[in-house]
Design a protein around this motif. Structure first.
Motif, PDB file in Angstrom:
ATOM      1  N   ALA A 252       1.022   7.642   9.825  1.00  0.00           N
ATOM      2  CA  ALA A 252       0.214   7.067   8.749  1.00  0.00           C
ATOM      3  C   ALA A 252      -0.598   5.923   9.337  1.00  0.00           C
ATOM      4  O   ALA A 252      -0.328   5.428  10.441  1.00  0.00           O
ATOM      5  CB  ALA A 252       1.114   6.569   7.629  1.00  0.00           C
ATOM      6  N   THR A 253      -1.612   5.512   8.623  1.00  0.00           N
ATOM      7  CA  THR A 253      -2.441   4.402   9.091  1.00  0.00           C
ATOM      8  C   THR A 253      -1.580   3.212   9.497  1.00  0.00           C
ATOM      9  O   THR A 253      -0.697   2.790   8.748  1.00  0.00           O
ATOM     10  CB  THR A 253      -3.414   3.984   7.976  1.00  0.00           C
ATOM     11  N   ALA A 254      -1.804   2.716  10.718  1.00  0.00           N
ATOM     12  CA  ALA A 254      -1.176   1.516  11.294  1.00  0.00           C
ATOM     13  C   ALA A 254       0.177   1.775  11.927  1.00  0.00           C
ATOM     14  O   ALA A 254       0.753   0.858  12.522  1.00  0.00           O
ATOM     15  CB  ALA A 254      -1.058   0.388  10.271  1.00  0.00           C
ATOM     16  N   GLN A 255       0.707   2.995  11.850  1.00  0.00           N
ATOM     17  CA  GLN A 255       1.993   3.268  12.470  1.00  0.00           C
ATOM     18  C   GLN A 255       1.832   3.548  13.966  1.00  0.00           C
ATOM     19  O   GLN A 255       0.761   3.928  14.430  1.00  0.00           O
ATOM     20  CB  GLN A 255       2.681   4.456  11.787  1.00  0.00           C
ATOM     21  N   ARG A 256       2.943   3.367  14.708  1.00  0.00           N
ATOM     22  CA  ARG A 256       2.955   3.606  16.147  1.00  0.00           C
ATOM     23  C   ARG A 256       4.224   4.343  16.559  1.00  0.00           C
ATOM     24  O   ARG A 256       5.279   4.159  15.953  1.00  0.00           O
ATOM     25  CB  ARG A 256       2.895   2.292  16.941  1.00  0.00           C
ATOM     26  N   LEU A 459       5.299   4.999   4.907  1.00  0.00           N
ATOM     27  CA  LEU A 459       4.524   5.821   3.978  1.00  0.00           C
ATOM     28  C   LEU A 459       5.327   6.035   2.700  1.00  0.00           C
ATOM     29  O   LEU A 459       6.469   6.504   2.747  1.00  0.00           O
ATOM     30  CB  LEU A 459       4.195   7.171   4.621  1.00  0.00           C
ATOM     31  N   VAL A 460       4.725   5.655   1.573  1.00  0.00           N
ATOM     32  CA  VAL A 460       5.345   5.841   0.264  1.00  0.00           C
ATOM     33  C   VAL A 460       4.685   7.054  -0.392  1.00  0.00           C
ATOM     34  O   VAL A 460       3.465   7.087  -0.565  1.00  0.00           O
ATOM     35  CB  VAL A 460       5.166   4.599  -0.626  1.00  0.00           C
ATOM     36  N   ASN A 461       5.476   8.047  -0.734  1.00  0.00           N
ATOM     37  CA  ASN A 461       4.915   9.282  -1.276  1.00  0.00           C
ATOM     38  C   ASN A 461       4.328   9.074  -2.670  1.00  0.00           C
ATOM     39  O   ASN A 461       4.763   8.192  -3.422  1.00  0.00           O
ATOM     40  CB  ASN A 461       5.987  10.372  -1.322  1.00  0.00           C
ATOM     41  N   GLY A 462       3.331   9.893  -2.992  1.00  0.00           N
ATOM     42  CA  GLY A 462       2.716   9.818  -4.308  1.00  0.00           C
ATOM     43  C   GLY A 462       3.711  10.115  -5.409  1.00  0.00           C
ATOM     44  O   GLY A 462       4.569  10.994  -5.282  1.00  0.00           O
ATOM     45  N   GLY A 463       3.613   9.356  -6.506  1.00  0.00           N
ATOM     46  CA  GLY A 463       4.493   9.576  -7.639  1.00  0.00           C
ATOM     47  C   GLY A 463       5.945   9.258  -7.358  1.00  0.00           C
ATOM     48  O   GLY A 463       6.837   9.736  -8.079  1.00  0.00           O
TER      49      GLY A 463
END
Length: 579
Positions: A252-256, A459-463
């Motif tokens: 996800a954006t910003a992860q490494r 990352l937090v999933n939608g809903g």
């Protein structure tokens, strides 16, 4: 408090034995065309991509900045670096510093006592979308995996836009976008590897390589796969992990990720590395018709042999499950929880029909006084009062050494990568992806894993929901925000005022270069969110309404070629073309 001061003292002793690395950076506009499309980017010392910072654990880093952009302020955030005892060096504008005015000089000065893979980026006005970003690699002579690899390789993935960020930010927040596209985010034009395309990585037969993989994108989550080569994950977001072999990683954006790659025993052929953006959050109505979702690089064993065509990319659901990675130190769950925080995030339209993001129905708006300066200048009887930091700073005051548990519910149907400054957190629980909002509230009987995954961006999933824990042992101002840059600009940020009494006792010094840029921009450095130093609970004049530059659906301004002039329109920072 004695323990924290002792830690800082020991940190200083260790630092005295380590190197001091000084970087002198002129930040300016540079003509670029990494995918064949000419435009300008924000570069350093006349070059782009921006340079990599290489340090050893314990090194002191000094970065001397001169802002030569002319029409933009700037800042730099060193993503994932805790800034223990140096919170004034964290970088987000109006949180821990004033923006660096055009023509001003500024100094960052801090010690890195962490290991692993990090990066730096601008933290004002969406500027890193336009190129101000680069890797930070912290080498560890005591790494538990030191004997398992011979060379280290940096591998960045980014999304790339042909249109400059200010146009796109105004498009995202504009009423017209709300009416036509329902508030859709601008979609990138290309994927880049090491800020380029068709990159070649020389590989020796039987060699072993530690790849530092960094997603420096503004929006896109990106999958990475090395054809016919396994990846042994040994670190995520600067945390050593128990080695685990995978065939594909998702960032996800910003992860490494830090992964070890074992080379083939011979040089009979070369192999493709494929990266592919996650299309699930892209609105087709604003997706460029010529979007190339994939980018290819190569492991080159023999430069005389052909470069193979990348195989068809298959997205693996297993790549999304990062909870399988456990910390190498086997740290158990923190507890008991002493300071729970509940956050519900979503999107809304304000009275101007502007697209804004919210935590608990509040959209973040930077205040007149940087939050750190409010914390340092407040009287002792008010410094722990969240009111003084402004309603729209989304301020939460955290007691020193509290075990903080964040329960975040995502009412949006898309996933969001959330980043916490100054800490790595434990991921206690996270709901699976769902097509509705049935997983917004976690069950009451959540049992933490024996060794929870630990990282600084999740990352937090939608809903759905996520439950995070960390210890509030790093006094200062720490932002908690979605790392999709469009959502940061729209207000999806909370401010954690961590141990403010202990922060004042540290005696942090605001350097003269920091004060000078505040003075140049007319930003006060004492007082509450409104700059009031007499009645600290009087917020008259605090910012409660976001600026609105309604440029409508302008997503294709003229191409960037030839000479440039400065365009000054309210708070815009765009360089436009002379045709």
């Amino acid at each position: 408090m004695f323990g924290f001061k002792l830690f800082l003292l020991l940190q200083g002793v260790v630092s005295a034995l380590c190197a001091t690395l000084t970087y002198n950076w002129d930040i300016d506009w540079v003509p670029v065309s990494p995918d064949g499309f000419p435009r300008v980017a924000v570069g350093i010392n006349g070059k782009w991509p921006c340079p990599q910072i290489d340090v050893n654990v314990g090194d002191r880093v000094i970065v001397n900045i001169v802002n030569n952009l002319g029409n933009e302020t700037t800042t730099i955030h060193f993503h994932g670096i805790f800034q223990t005892g140096s919170n004034q060096m964290d970088g987000p504008a109006q949180a821990t510093q004033c923006p660096i005015a055009p023509g001003s000089s500024f100094q960052y000065d801090f010690v890195i006592n962490q290991t692993g893979t990090y990066w730096y980026h601008a933290h004002v006005g969406g500027q890193y979308i336009d190129g101000l970003r680069g890797p930070i690699i912290v080498h560890d002579p005591r790494s538990p995996f030191l004997g398992l690899y011979e060379e280290e390789v940096t591998f960045t993935v980014t999304d790339w836009y042909h249109t400059q960020a200010p146009y796109l930010i105004d498009f995202f927040e504009s009423p017209l976008n709300n009416e036509i596209h329902g508030g859709s985010e601008p979609v990138p034009n290309a994927t880049l590897i090491n800020e380029a395309q068709n990159v070649k990585f020389p590989i020796k037969p039987n060699g072993t390589y530690l790849f530092h993989i960094i997603n420096m994108a503004a929006f896109a989550g990106i999958y990475v796969q090395f054809d016919q080569h396994e990846l042994t994950v040994v670190g995520i977001d600067g945390v050593y992990t128990t080695p685990r072999k995978v065939s594909q990683v998702f960032l996800a954006t910003a992860q490494r990720y830090s992964v070890i790659v074992q080379a083939k025993p011979n040089a009979n052929q070369n192999f493709a590395i494929t990266t592919s953006m996650d299309l699930s959050m892209f609105d087709p109505s604003v997706t460029p018709p010529n979007l190339n979702n994939n980018a290819t690089a190569w492991l080159v064993y023999d430069s005389a042999k052909p470069l193979p065509v990348a195989p068809s990319f298959q997205y693996l659901d297993s790549a999304l499950n990062d909870k399988v990675f456990t910390p190498y130190d086997q740290e158990g769950p923190l507890g008991p929880v002493t300071h729970p925080i509940s956050l519900t995030m979503g999107f809304t339209s304000n009275e101007a029909n502007q697209n804004r993001a919210i935590f608990n129905n509040v959209t973040y708006i930077p205040q007149k006084v940087p939050s750190l300066y409010t914390a340092l200048s407040a009287p002792a009887d008010q410094v722990s009062n969240p009111v003084i930091y402004g309603v729209n700073s989304n301020a939460f005051v955290l007691p020193y050494n509290a075990i903080v548990e964040i329960t975040l519910s995502n009412t949006d149907n898309g996933p969001h990568p959330f980043h916490l400054h100054s800490h790595q957190f434990q991921v206690i629980a996270r709901s699976d992806p769902t097509a509705d909002d049935t997983l917004l509230t976690p069950p009451t009987n959540v049992v933490p894993p024996a060794t929870p995954m630990r990282r600084d961006t999740v990352l937090v999933n939608g809903g759905g929901y996520v439950i995070l824990r960390f210890k509030a042992d790093n006094p200062g101002v720490a932002l908690f925000h979605c790392h999709i840059e469009w959502h940061v600009e729209a207000g999806l940020t909370a401010t954690f005022i961590e141990a403010p009494e202990q922060l004042q006792a540290l005696g942090l010094v605001i350097p003269q270069s920091h004060k000078a840029t505040c003075a140049k921009l007319g930003i006060p450095i004492t007082g509450n969110a409104a700059g009031n130093t007499k009645n600290w609970t009087d917020l008259t004049g605090a910012f409660t309404t976001p600026p609105l530059n309604d440029w409508g659906a302008l997503v294709n301004p003229p191409s960037s070629k030839g000479k440039y002039r400065y365009a000054r329109r309210r708070s815009s920072r765009v360089i436009r073309d002379l045709e």
